[in-house]
Design an enzyme around this catalytic site. Sequence first.
Site, short mmCIF file in Angstrom:
data_model
loop_
_atom_site.label_atom_id
_atom_site.label_comp_id
_atom_site.label_asym_id
_atom_site.label_seq_id
_atom_site.Cartn_x
_atom_site.Cartn_y
_atom_site.Cartn_z
N CYS A 1 -0.98 164.83 -29.25
CA CYS A 1 0.06 165.63 -28.55
C CYS A 1 1.41 165.60 -29.26
O CYS A 1 2.39 166.15 -28.74
CB CYS A 1 0.23 165.09 -27.12
SG CYS A 1 1.11 163.52 -27.04
N THR B 1 3.66 127.31 -25.23
CA THR B 1 4.41 128.32 -24.48
C THR B 1 5.56 127.63 -23.74
O THR B 1 5.42 126.51 -23.27
CB THR B 1 3.51 129.11 -23.50
OG1 THR B 1 4.32 130.10 -22.84
CG2 THR B 1 2.89 128.21 -22.45
N HIS C 1 -0.22 140.19 -23.02
CA HIS C 1 0.95 140.99 -23.40
C HIS C 1 0.61 142.03 -24.45
O HIS C 1 1.50 142.50 -25.17
CB HIS C 1 2.08 140.06 -23.88
CG HIS C 1 2.58 139.18 -22.78
ND1 HIS C 1 3.29 138.02 -23.02
CD2 HIS C 1 2.45 139.26 -21.44
CE1 HIS C 1 3.59 137.45 -21.86
NE2 HIS C 1 3.09 138.18 -20.87
N VAL D 1 0.61 138.50 -29.46
CA VAL D 1 0.21 139.88 -29.78
C VAL D 1 -0.37 139.97 -31.19
O VAL D 1 -0.68 141.05 -31.67
CB VAL D 1 1.42 140.84 -29.60
CG1 VAL D 1 1.79 140.93 -28.12
CG2 VAL D 1 2.64 140.42 -30.43
N ASP D 2 -0.51 138.78 -31.84
CA ASP D 2 -1.19 138.80 -33.15
C ASP D 2 -2.69 138.66 -32.91
O ASP D 2 -3.13 138.51 -31.77
CB ASP D 2 -0.64 137.66 -34.04
CG ASP D 2 -0.86 136.27 -33.43
OD1 ASP D 2 0.12 135.53 -33.25
OD2 ASP D 2 -2.02 135.94 -33.12
N CYS E 1 -0.19 156.39 -28.13
CA CYS E 1 0.79 157.44 -27.89
C CYS E 1 1.66 157.08 -26.69
O CYS E 1 1.14 156.64 -25.65
CB CYS E 1 0.10 158.78 -27.63
SG CYS E 1 1.27 160.08 -27.18
N1 APR Z 1 2.67 123.78 -31.49
C1 APR Z 1 2.77 123.88 -30.14
N2 APR Z 1 3.86 124.40 -29.51
C2 APR Z 1 4.88 124.82 -30.29
C3 APR Z 1 4.85 124.74 -31.70
C4 APR Z 1 3.69 124.19 -32.30
N3 APR Z 1 3.57 124.07 -33.64
N4 APR Z 1 6.04 125.24 -32.19
C5 APR Z 1 6.76 125.62 -31.11
N5 APR Z 1 6.08 125.37 -29.97
C6 APR Z 1 6.48 125.66 -28.58
C7 APR Z 1 7.97 125.66 -28.34
O1 APR Z 1 8.42 124.36 -28.02
C8 APR Z 1 8.09 126.61 -27.14
O2 APR Z 1 7.97 125.88 -25.92
O3 APR Z 1 6.06 126.97 -28.31
C9 APR Z 1 6.89 127.53 -27.28
C10 APR Z 1 7.27 128.95 -27.68
O4 APR Z 1 7.99 129.50 -26.63
P1 APR Z 1 8.48 131.03 -26.70
O5 APR Z 1 9.08 131.33 -28.02
O6 APR Z 1 9.25 131.27 -25.42
O7 APR Z 1 7.15 131.88 -26.66
P2 APR Z 1 6.22 132.18 -25.41
O8 APR Z 1 6.23 131.06 -24.42
O9 APR Z 1 4.88 132.57 -25.94
O10 APR Z 1 6.90 133.47 -24.76
C11 APR Z 1 6.17 134.05 -23.69
O11 APR Z 1 7.73 135.84 -23.53
O12 APR Z 1 9.15 136.84 -24.76
C12 APR Z 1 7.99 137.09 -24.10
O13 APR Z 1 6.18 138.51 -24.48
C13 APR Z 1 6.87 137.45 -25.04
O14 APR Z 1 4.63 136.56 -25.04
C14 APR Z 1 5.99 136.20 -25.04
C15 APR Z 1 6.37 135.53 -23.73
#
Ligand code: APR
Length: 255
Positions: free
Chosen positions: A159, A197, A120, A104-105, A128
Amino acid sequence: MRTFLDSVRDTLGKARHVVVFTGAGMSAESGIPTFRDALTGLWSQYEAERLATPEAFRRDPALVWGWYEWRRLRALQAQPHEGHVALAAIERHVGRMTLITQNVDDLHERAGSREVLHLHGSLHAPRCSRCGQAHALSTVWPGEPEGGRRLAPPACVACAAPVRPGVVWFGESLPADVLQRAAAAADDCDLWITVGTSGLVYPAAELPQRAARAGAQLVQINPQATPLDDWYAHRLRSSAATVLPQIAALLHEPG
Ligand code: APR
């Protein structure tokens, strides 16, 4: 690593449509904690999943708005890293690239990426909570203490209902048009690169699986294992800022 890069170079060079799918790990090396990192300061006693809901906002709008304002302003203070810049370079050199992010950045946009799909939502698109009117926020950091604080949300200029963050909360649907474009990209691409992710949150986590079923080659960049690892032909245990510049450099290598 060389074999991996050789394989990615071949596919990248021939790719008609590349999709890059990013999560919070993409922003980690810009100093923005991943979503499941321990929360700090005022929010350390909360689970992120307990704050990112419509119920939490209704129950305590100042707590939730204060958390998102703290996150928004920290995102404004952060700078895109070499991995963000590399993705913008790749976009300029391949036939077509779609960047799908769960973040979301706005670091991808600030690094120069043009086609960014925010599954997301965005910290920078508050609206609003009643009529949906977009709300403009100052981008000047007010010098908040590190931990942030409770903050009453502003009132809608149209509103007077409370303004809410422009992000998708747990229990809410993803923006249908964005999800449809992301699914179409998954069906069409020949190379899918997932960066940072955990693959825990659906329907976003369904997209790489959809791309694999449509015949794309899947590559994952993540220092940790994830539940979706078996879908990936290449799983690189490394970081976004390390690997993405190396992949971008492949596009400038002769041959
Ligand atoms: N480079 C690559 N991957 C990395 C790094 C890095 N420098 N640092 C951490 N990671 C990995 C971690 O190992 C982890 O698997 O990034 C992943 C981050 O996972 P989450 O914190 O679960 O984030 P995300 O997968 O984006 O969450 C998905 O869930 O909570 C909701 O809406 C929120 O968009 C988010 C969604």
